[in-house]
Design a protein around this motif. Structure first.
Motif: not given
Length: 258
Positions: A130-131, A133, A163, A227
């Motif tokens: 969620e954080r 994305k 990522r 984050t």
């Protein structure tokens, strides 16, 4: 008029533990002092040996004493807190050439050591996805797990998620990521950290965390879900910090928005 109910008497083990705790707090027992044996405590307080053993267990759970195999039980040395705050990602600190943890350890005269037990491509946990994305049902992240030690004592566990499409084929897939660590490599990918979001909570450790951090029974952990956001407000890295709460403090100095 209803009369007050009489107080429930403390169990003998609790009374012994409270007396020993008082002696530690007022300085009658000093850090490093050896506690009397279970037999001696039982004789002193007119209790069974099992009762004395339970009293020592209570003190150990409170972090006041520690047992050394073959030597006895000793009053614990006071632990200085490792304080991590809002300046830990500042350019000023990065210019020292040390990571936030190594810098904090150096300030306390301790030797830092960091182990990287795993770097894997994974499906992210829901809160991380969620954080960051990224898709939760795909192997969309690289997970770097680090264990941090000060003078060989475990202090924190850090799980960092980046990522996959950015990390693959770069030093982010290696234990040693080069000058300025992972943030140096992420800057090379176009992500300059300009803002951070830290979500802080306290909880009991998982069995695995308790084993890695060598926690005494009853000691909680502080979790910081961090984050990093870049110059465009894009989240580009999420890290879960698990600190042992008996040795860690969090220090934040924040501007007041008007």
């Amino acid at each position: 008029m209803t009369s007050a109910r009489p107080a429930t008497p403390q169990p003998p083990s609790r009374r012994i533990a409270e007396e020993l705790r008082r002696q530690i707090e007022v300085g009658e027992l000093h850090p490093g002092d050896k506690l009397p044996s279970e037999r001696a405590l039982a004789e002193t307080y007119g209790a069974a040996r099992n009762t004395a053993r339970e009293a020592i267990r209570i003190l150990a759970e409170q972090g006041l004493v520690t047992a050394k195999h073959g030597s006895g039980v000793f009053v614990r040395e006071p632990q200085r807190l490792y304080r991590f705050g809002s300046d830990r990602y500042s350019l000023k600190n990065r210019e020292t050439g040390l990571t936030p943890f190594r810098l904090e350890a150096k300030r306390q005269g301790k030797t830092a050591r960091i182990e990287v037990p795993s770097i894997t491509r994974e499906r992210p946990p829901v809160d991380v996805a969620e954080r960051l994305k990224v898709p939760v049902g795909e192997e969309s992240v690289v997970h770097r797990e680090n264990h941090y030690f000060a003078d060989d004592e475990p202090v924190q566990i850090v799980s960092t998620y980046i990522r996959w499409d950015e990390a693959q084929g770069t030093l982010l897939m290696q234990p040693k990521t080069g000058k300025d660590g992972i943030y140096g490599r992420l800057e090379e990918l176009g992500h300059v950290m300009t803002r951070v979001r830290d979500e802080i909570s306290a909880r009991m450790p998982t069995p695995e965390e308790a084993a890695i951090l060598e926690l005494l029974p009853g000691v909680p952990v502080l979790e910081v879900l961090h984050t990093s956001l870049d110059q465009d407000g894009v989240p580009f890295e999420v890290s879960r910090y698990v600190h042992r709460a008996d040795q860690t403090g969090l220090l934040y100095e924040l501007p007041v928005e008007r």
